[in-house]
Design a protein around this motif. Sequence first.
Motif, PDB file in Angstrom:
ATOM      1  N   ASN A  17       0.822  -1.222   0.000  1.00  0.00           N
ATOM      2  CA  ASN A  17       0.000   0.000   0.000  1.00  0.00           C
ATOM      3  C   ASN A  17       0.851   1.265   0.000  1.00  0.00           C
ATOM      4  OD1 ASN A  17      -3.139  -0.312   0.210  1.00  0.00           O
ATOM      5  ND2 ASN A  17      -2.218  -2.086   1.184  1.00  0.00           N
ATOM      6  N   THR A  18       1.973   1.231   0.698  1.00  0.00           N
ATOM      7  CA  THR A  18       2.862   2.410   0.698  1.00  0.00           C
ATOM      8  C   THR A  18       3.452   2.614  -0.693  1.00  0.00           C
ATOM      9  OG1 THR A  18       3.449   1.851   2.961  1.00  0.00           O
ATOM     10  CG2 THR A  18       4.833   3.470   1.886  1.00  0.00           C
ATOM     11  N   ALA A  19       3.930   1.520  -1.268  1.00  0.00           N
ATOM     12  CA  ALA A  19       4.517   1.612  -2.616  1.00  0.00           C
ATOM     13  C   ALA A  19       3.458   2.070  -3.627  1.00  0.00           C
ATOM     14  CB  ALA A  19       5.086   0.261  -3.026  1.00  0.00           C
ATOM     15  N   LEU A  20       2.249   1.548  -3.480  1.00  0.00           N
ATOM     16  CA  LEU A  20       1.165   1.906  -4.416  1.00  0.00           C
ATOM     17  C   LEU A  20       0.831   3.399  -4.334  1.00  0.00           C
ATOM     18  CD1 LEU A  20      -0.926   0.767  -6.460  1.00  0.00           C
ATOM     19  CD2 LEU A  20      -2.488   0.484  -4.541  1.00  0.00           C
ATOM     20  N   ALA A  21       0.801   3.933  -3.105  1.00  0.00           N
ATOM     21  CA  ALA A  21       0.470   5.351  -2.943  1.00  0.00           C
ATOM     22  C   ALA A  21       1.554   6.245  -3.531  1.00  0.00           C
ATOM     23  CB  ALA A  21       0.278   5.664  -1.466  1.00  0.00           C
ATOM     24  N   PHE A  44       3.466  12.669   3.906  1.00  0.00           N
ATOM     25  CA  PHE A  44       2.011  12.715   3.731  1.00  0.00           C
ATOM     26  C   PHE A  44       1.419  11.309   3.590  1.00  0.00           C
ATOM     27  CE2 PHE A  44      -1.960  13.258   1.481  1.00  0.00           C
ATOM     28  CZ  PHE A  44      -2.535  14.326   2.148  1.00  0.00           C
ATOM     29  N   VAL A  45       2.063  10.491   2.764  1.00  0.00           N
ATOM     30  CA  VAL A  45       1.559   9.118   2.546  1.00  0.00           C
ATOM     31  C   VAL A  45       1.611   8.320   3.854  1.00  0.00           C
ATOM     32  CG1 VAL A  45       2.148   6.907   1.436  1.00  0.00           C
ATOM     33  CG2 VAL A  45       1.985   8.974   0.067  1.00  0.00           C
ATOM     34  N   LEU A  46       2.715   8.428   4.581  1.00  0.00           N
ATOM     35  CA  LEU A  46       2.834   7.650   5.824  1.00  0.00           C
ATOM     36  C   LEU A  46       1.809   8.121   6.859  1.00  0.00           C
ATOM     37  CD1 LEU A  46       6.705   7.225   6.250  1.00  0.00           C
ATOM     38  CD2 LEU A  46       5.059   5.501   5.543  1.00  0.00           C
ATOM     39  N   ILE A  77      -2.178   7.830   4.774  1.00  0.00           N
ATOM     40  CA  ILE A  77      -2.589   6.535   4.214  1.00  0.00           C
ATOM     41  C   ILE A  77      -2.191   5.404   5.149  1.00  0.00           C
ATOM     42  CG2 ILE A  77      -2.342   4.933   2.254  1.00  0.00           C
ATOM     43  CD1 ILE A  77      -2.219   7.364   0.435  1.00  0.00           C
ATOM     44  N   GLU A  78      -0.978   5.498   5.707  1.00  0.00           N
ATOM     45  CA  GLU A  78      -0.508   4.415   6.587  1.00  0.00           C
ATOM     46  C   GLU A  78      -0.806   4.697   8.056  1.00  0.00           C
ATOM     47  OE1 GLU A  78       0.821   1.319   5.686  1.00  0.00           O
ATOM     48  OE2 GLU A  78      -0.163   2.067   3.884  1.00  0.00           O
ATOM     49  N   LYS A 135      -9.973  11.292   4.397  1.00  0.00           N
ATOM     50  CA  LYS A 135     -10.709  10.271   3.627  1.00  0.00           C
ATOM     51  C   LYS A 135      -9.750   9.182   3.159  1.00  0.00           C
ATOM     52  CE  LYS A 135     -14.333  13.196   1.733  1.00  0.00           C
ATOM     53  NZ  LYS A 135     -14.749  13.925   0.528  1.00  0.00           N
ATOM     54  N   LEU A 136      -8.481   9.567   3.002  1.00  0.00           N
ATOM     55  CA  LEU A 136      -7.476   8.596   2.543  1.00  0.00           C
ATOM     56  C   LEU A 136      -7.296   7.461   3.551  1.00  0.00           C
ATOM     57  CD1 LEU A 136      -4.790  11.112   1.222  1.00  0.00           C
ATOM     58  CD2 LEU A 136      -6.009   9.459  -0.183  1.00  0.00           C
ATOM     59  N   LYS A 137      -7.507   7.790   4.841  1.00  0.00           N
ATOM     60  CA  LYS A 137      -7.332   6.764   5.877  1.00  0.00           C
ATOM     61  C   LYS A 137      -8.445   5.722   5.816  1.00  0.00           C
ATOM     62  CE  LYS A 137      -4.803   9.631   9.095  1.00  0.00           C
ATOM     63  NZ  LYS A 137      -4.517  10.040  10.440  1.00  0.00           N
ATOM     64  N   LYS A 138      -9.574   6.140   5.207  1.00  0.00           N
ATOM     65  CA  LYS A 138     -10.726   5.219   5.174  1.00  0.00           C
ATOM     66  C   LYS A 138     -10.751   4.350   3.915  1.00  0.00           C
ATOM     67  CE  LYS A 138     -13.363   8.388   7.974  1.00  0.00           C
ATOM     68  NZ  LYS A 138     -14.040   9.669   7.789  1.00  0.00           N
ATOM     69  N   LEU A 139      -9.767   4.514   3.057  1.00  0.00           N
ATOM     70  CA  LEU A 139      -9.757   3.693   1.836  1.00  0.00           C
ATOM     71  C   LEU A 139      -9.576   2.230   2.212  1.00  0.00           C
ATOM     72  CD1 LEU A 139      -7.295   5.616  -0.541  1.00  0.00           C
ATOM     73  CD2 LEU A 139      -9.782   5.687  -0.505  1.00  0.00           C
ATOM     74  N   ASP A 140     -10.223   1.343   1.435  1.00  0.00           N
ATOM     75  CA  ASP A 140      -9.987  -0.095   1.650  1.00  0.00           C
ATOM     76  C   ASP A 140      -8.536  -0.381   1.270  1.00  0.00           C
ATOM     77  OD1 ASP A 140     -12.562  -0.488   2.401  1.00  0.00           O
ATOM     78  OD2 ASP A 140     -13.254  -1.123   0.407  1.00  0.00           O
ATOM     79  N   ARG A 141      -7.907  -1.272   2.017  1.00  0.00           N
ATOM     80  CA  ARG A 141      -6.514  -1.586   1.719  1.00  0.00           C
ATOM     81  C   ARG A 141      -6.430  -2.345   0.397  1.00  0.00           C
ATOM     82  NH1 ARG A 141      -2.962   1.168   4.332  1.00  0.00           N
ATOM     83  NH2 ARG A 141      -1.507  -0.503   4.841  1.00  0.00           N
TER      84      ARG A 141
END
Lengths: 201, 109
Positions: free
Chosen positions: A40-44, A152-154, A157-158, B16-22
């Motif tokens: 997921n990190t690489a994808l973002a 930002f990604v970490l 997203i993470e 909203k990014l945190k709520k995305l499905d993995r």
Amino acid sequence: MFTFNDTARLQESELIAELRAGRESAFRMLVEMHQDKVYNTALAIVQHPEEAEDMAQEVFVEVYQTIGQFREEARLTTWLYRITTTKALAHLRKRKAQKRFSRLTSLFGINNEVLHDPPDFHHPGVALEQQEEMSTLFRAINRLADAQKVAFVLHYIEDQSHREIAEVMQGTVSAVESLLHRAKQNLRKQLTPFYQERKNP
Amino acid sequence: MNRNSEDQPWEDRFRKLKKLDRAQPRPYFYTRLEARLKARIEQSEAAAVLPWWLQKPAYALGTLGLLIAMNVAVALWQNRPAVPETDPGTYEAFVQDYQLNHQNAFVDE
């Protein structure tokens, strides 16, 4: 009395010892435990599913080859995030250089095929009604400077804390806060027209 | 509008990014990884057998090029046409040594 973190750390050091001993089952366990985070990190960052998978595999190959050099000062997750972000950014730089080179060679007529930007990235976890918004957001993230992008990604997203990101990036918490602040400012600048248009179509 | 109320909608958008499905890699990720790892190990074992200068294609090609160039040079040198040497005991050699020509040699006779 052991806390949950201590127990997790104990299990982690056992896993590392098994990995160093070359146990295949330990490596499989490591991959199963962390492939989601790494992918997921690489994808973002690279925003391309096949390339992200290639990155994820390269991360685990590096872990396998260099586990002997891993000093247990950092957590395994921190180390994995560090390898992933470094590899993903290097991949982006390589992609940019290839694009620049193909443009140059096409000017001299050596190679008429110009590499184009990959099409808009649609994250597989985005609901249909959010696809346009998320695709615009990911395009804006892609334009951020490398360090801002990683922070930002970490974080978003993470779901990593500022302290954890500082450990991954080998910097200070205040440096991470500053990176995140600048990343958000840049994203706001890029995304304001999109949200304004959405408000007043 | 104060700063916080201005920031909040943006924070909500980013969250909203945190709520995305993995996202998940394609099935059999581990099998493909194992194959890659095996190939990498075999590659490094094969590389360990070769000397360091042959492990890099540029060095290997450079060495090959140098060997070919040296062979060609030696072959050309070996097959060069022999320069005819004059026998010191002949009349021609005598004329050549004393820088005489046929007209001058017999002018006083």
